[in-house]
Design an enzyme around this catalytic site. Structure first.
Site: not given
Length: 264
Positions: A138, A151
């Protein structure tokens, strides 16, 4: 039978990827939790493209799920030549107030199960001198992200692990790619852990791609045998600029911006 295994295949990027690879005549083994969606998707892909598409229902946020996927794949006499570790979840909010079990489940899914699947399927790839792995990280892998702390940290792990694994696999001719999407139009932010005020602040005004756009870039990068790709030109530029700024300053700016939007 040679197959491409895609985790998180019942929606979002994973589903888009399944559609596009089926059109390219990949036989597919799709993994997710939603059996009804997987069953419908496999039937459609098989009928439309003349391929074999099967599924395994598994919750990769559970410790034994990766082993279950591996064993079931072997039971069906599949040879996984492309492994796409796409499944992932996130969380938003103050770390101290977030649900601890959900945070730990996220680490199991985003990190432990990804590592396990790589470890389980790599030996046969090496033995057969044929195989590729795509690990989906990501933009968060490049920046500390207050109020999405666990995260972001999980994606830093994916980045570091994959960059190292890429080099380990080179002598065997196994291609490994680190793929980094930015914000994507999926249900990612609609989960229990993300669908809150902090999550809305995070995505407000963000540059966003569709799942199809991201899947297309992933396939193109893989076909070009890249070991690293950032999806979206704007995201790639952002990472280059961010690389010039200390992480401590980025974290402060992110936190200040989010608190201001939350009127704290």
């Amino acid at each position: 039978m040679k197959v491409t295994l895609i985790t998180g295949a019942s929606g979002g990027i994973g589903e888009a990827l399944a559609y596009q690879l089926a059109e390219k005549k990949h036989n597919l083994l799709l993994v997710a939790r939603n059996e009804e969606k997987l069953k419908q998707l496999c039937a459609e892909l098989s009928l439309k493209n003349g391929i074999t598409a099967q599924y395994i229902v598994a919750d990769l946020s559970k410790p034994d799920a990766a082993k279950l996927v591996f064993e079931e794949s072997n039971n069906r006499n599949f040879s996984v030549t492309l492994l796409v570790n796409n499944a992932g979840i996130g969380s938003s909010g103050e770390f101290s107030k977030n649900n601890l079990q959900l945070e730990l489940d996220m680490l199991q899914l985003n990190n432990a199960s990804l590592v396990a699947l790589c470890h389980l399927f790599l030996p046969d790839m090496i033995k057969n001198k044929n195989g590729s792995i795509i690990n989906v990280a990501s933009l968060a892998a490049f920046f500390p992200s207050p109020y999405m702390a666990v995260y972001a940290a999980s994606k830093v792990f994916v980045r570091s692990f994959t960059e190292a694994l890429t080099q380990e696999c080179k002598p065997y001719g196994i291609k490994v790619m680190l793929f980094n999407p930015g914000f994507t139009s999926t249900n990612f932010m609609n989960t229990t852990a993300n669908d809150n005020a902090w999550g809305k602040v995070l995505t407000e005004g963000a540059y966003t791609q569709t799942s199809d756009q991201v899947a297309t870039e992933m396939i193109q990068a893989w076909e070009k045998k890249k070991s690293f790709h950032v999806s979206g030109r704007m995201n790639a530029i952002l990472i280059k600029i961010g690389g010039l700024i200390p992480n401590s300053l980025i974290a402060k700016l992110f936190a200040d911006s989010k608190r201001k939007k939350m009127k704290l």
